[in-house]
Design a protein around this motif. Sequence first.
Motif, PDB file in Angstrom:
ATOM      1  N   GLY A 250       0.713  -1.254   0.045  1.00 35.44           N
ATOM      2  CA  GLY A 250      -0.026  -0.010   0.019  1.00 35.44           C
ATOM      3  C   GLY A 250       0.749   1.396  -0.232  1.00 35.44           C
ATOM      4  O   GLY A 250       0.430   2.216  -0.731  1.00 35.44           O
ATOM      5  N   SER A 251       1.699   1.350   0.988  1.00 33.31           N
ATOM      6  CA  SER A 251       2.539   2.668   0.954  1.00 33.31           C
ATOM      7  C   SER A 251       4.108   2.515   0.373  1.00 33.31           C
ATOM      8  O   SER A 251       4.587   3.631   0.476  1.00 33.31           O
ATOM      9  N   MET A 252       4.202   1.493  -0.568  1.00 30.52           N
ATOM     10  CA  MET A 252       5.578   1.587  -1.179  1.00 30.52           C
ATOM     11  C   MET A 252       5.635   2.136  -2.574  1.00 30.52           C
ATOM     12  O   MET A 252       4.684   2.352  -3.147  1.00 30.52           O
ATOM     13  N   THR A 253       6.797   2.143  -3.071  1.00 36.74           N
ATOM     14  CA  THR A 253       7.087   2.392  -4.366  1.00 36.74           C
ATOM     15  C   THR A 253       7.411   1.062  -4.881  1.00 36.74           C
ATOM     16  O   THR A 253       7.382  -0.128  -4.267  1.00 36.74           O
ATOM     17  N   GLY A 254       7.594   1.048  -6.288  1.00 33.97           N
ATOM     18  CA  GLY A 254       7.944  -0.226  -6.878  1.00 33.97           C
ATOM     19  C   GLY A 254       9.247  -1.008  -6.480  1.00 33.97           C
ATOM     20  O   GLY A 254       9.315  -2.148  -6.215  1.00 33.97           O
ATOM     21  N   GLU A 255      10.301  -0.088  -6.463  1.00 34.94           N
ATOM     22  CA  GLU A 255      11.408  -0.776  -5.910  1.00 34.94           C
ATOM     23  C   GLU A 255      11.422  -1.101  -4.561  1.00 34.94           C
ATOM     24  O   GLU A 255      12.216  -2.023  -4.014  1.00 34.94           O
ATOM     25  N   GLU A 256      10.672  -0.312  -3.572  1.00 39.04           N
ATOM     26  CA  GLU A 256      10.532  -0.769  -2.152  1.00 39.04           C
ATOM     27  C   GLU A 256       9.863  -2.126  -2.160  1.00 39.04           C
ATOM     28  O   GLU A 256      10.275  -2.923  -1.512  1.00 39.04           O
ATOM     29  N   LEU A 257       8.958  -2.345  -2.885  1.00 40.02           N
ATOM     30  CA  LEU A 257       8.235  -3.728  -3.255  1.00 40.02           C
ATOM     31  C   LEU A 257       9.061  -4.691  -3.633  1.00 40.02           C
ATOM     32  O   LEU A 257       9.040  -5.734  -3.203  1.00 40.02           O
ATOM     33  N   ARG A 258       9.906  -4.305  -4.712  1.00 37.21           N
ATOM     34  CA  ARG A 258      10.800  -5.372  -5.104  1.00 37.21           C
ATOM     35  C   ARG A 258      11.699  -5.935  -4.085  1.00 37.21           C
ATOM     36  O   ARG A 258      12.119  -7.080  -3.801  1.00 37.21           O
ATOM     37  N   GLU A 259      12.258  -5.043  -3.335  1.00 38.96           N
ATOM     38  CA  GLU A 259      13.189  -5.353  -2.016  1.00 38.96           C
ATOM     39  C   GLU A 259      12.522  -6.253  -1.046  1.00 38.96           C
ATOM     40  O   GLU A 259      12.979  -7.104  -0.607  1.00 38.96           O
ATOM     41  N   GLN A 260      10.869  -5.953  -0.725  1.00 43.57           N
ATOM     42  CA  GLN A 260      10.404  -6.791   0.167  1.00 43.57           C
ATOM     43  C   GLN A 260       9.897  -8.015  -0.291  1.00 43.57           C
ATOM     44  O   GLN A 260      10.149  -9.236   0.264  1.00 43.57           O
ATOM     45  N   ILE A 261       9.951  -8.140  -1.653  1.00 43.18           N
ATOM     46  CA  ILE A 261       9.562  -9.556  -2.290  1.00 43.18           C
ATOM     47  C   ILE A 261      11.095 -10.292  -2.131  1.00 43.18           C
ATOM     48  O   ILE A 261      11.103 -11.625  -2.012  1.00 43.18           O
ATOM     49  N   ARG A 262      12.101  -9.755  -2.441  1.00 47.08           N
ATOM     50  CA  ARG A 262      13.260 -10.440  -2.513  1.00 47.08           C
ATOM     51  C   ARG A 262      13.741 -10.795  -0.819  1.00 47.08           C
ATOM     52  O   ARG A 262      14.203 -12.060  -0.764  1.00 47.08           O
ATOM     53  N   ILE A 263      13.315 -10.264   0.115  1.00 48.61           N
ATOM     54  CA  ILE A 263      13.464 -10.490   1.339  1.00 48.61           C
ATOM     55  C   ILE A 263      12.674 -11.694   1.699  1.00 48.61           C
ATOM     56  O   ILE A 263      13.017 -12.823   2.163  1.00 48.61           O
TER      57      ILE A 263
END
Length: 315
Positions: free
Chosen positions: A42-55
């Motif tokens: 909800g509050s992320m940018t695309g690249e922040e989302l990518r980082e969380q997916i990789r985690i």
Amino acid sequence: MKLGKILGIEYPIIQGGMAQISDGQFAAKVSEAGALGVIGSGSMTGEELREQIRICKSLTKKPFGVNLLLLNPHSDHMADVVVEEEVPVVTTGAGSPAKYIDRWHKANIKIFPVVPNPTLAMRMEKYGVDGVIVEGNEAGGHIGDMTSMTLIPQTKDKIDIPIIAAGGIASGRQLLAAQTLGAVGAQIGTLFLSSIECPIHEKYKNLLIRSKYNNITVIGQIAGLPTRVIKNEMARNYIMEEKKGKDKMELEKYTLGALKTAAESGDLKKGSFMAGLSVSQIEEIRPVKEILEKLMEEYREELGKICNEYNEYKD
Ligand SMILES: Cc1cc2nc3c(=O)[nH]c(=O)nc-3n(C[C@H](O)[C@H](O)[C@H](O)COP(=O)(O)O)c2cc1C
């Protein structure tokens, strides 16, 4: 229940995506425990989302999902990120996923929009999604008008794709009831907030334990974005100003960043402590695995009772 098979998970349970709360680490822990963990973007940018997916992917090999709020200005980028990062499941809210569906399906992504009424469920079925999450207004966070008791069967009568029930489910009995009404599984938010692994402030968790159904209220009714939260100073001030006729922009000063405040600093006065009516059923902070095992044990027990009753009734 069929949801486990559809998603390749142990329990027929999806952890509802929760902006500011369900990050990659939490989603991975839920998936490891046997449900479907979902990253709330909800509050992320695309690249922040990518980082969380990789985690998430570094912590579990099991299926997990991403929740996309389609009003987010980064939605188009996020729609690419979930394909590039090979996310197995996407749940969507706040807008139509129609323009992404072909591309996501080509990438083998299963798509489950969250809808508040049968009309939107029918529209989603036409678009070709894999199932719908119907969310009754017992739920924590942003809500629609219908209750789960009316929403699940009325949707079941209108569509043929799988239905996942959300809103007010925090026990095996409620899961069984949702199944009886036509659901293949459940999406749960409020109960997962009370898990040891959930990355919210201890004060938020303790407030959940102390709160009962009559500590819950709905803000944003007049502004058109009804949101179920625990009553506190922020909620009371918001409702007072709302009644005075303050407009959306003026009211936003109470809610902007308030969920983040609740989750990160546990500020009991200013935070927006989103929670649903199942809050009365939360009695302790437990590991996700224990929460799921207890829920399924109760589900089996209740199902057994009903089968016994059926056998007696039959004779
Ligand atoms: C704190 C909180 C934040 C939420 N944030 C989101 C979100 O970002 N996106 C979304 O689709 N649903 C969101 N929801 C709804 C949940 O994903 C889920 O559908 C709902 O909590 C289910 O009802 P329950 O709270 O009665 O279990 C949120 C719910 C809570 C309690």
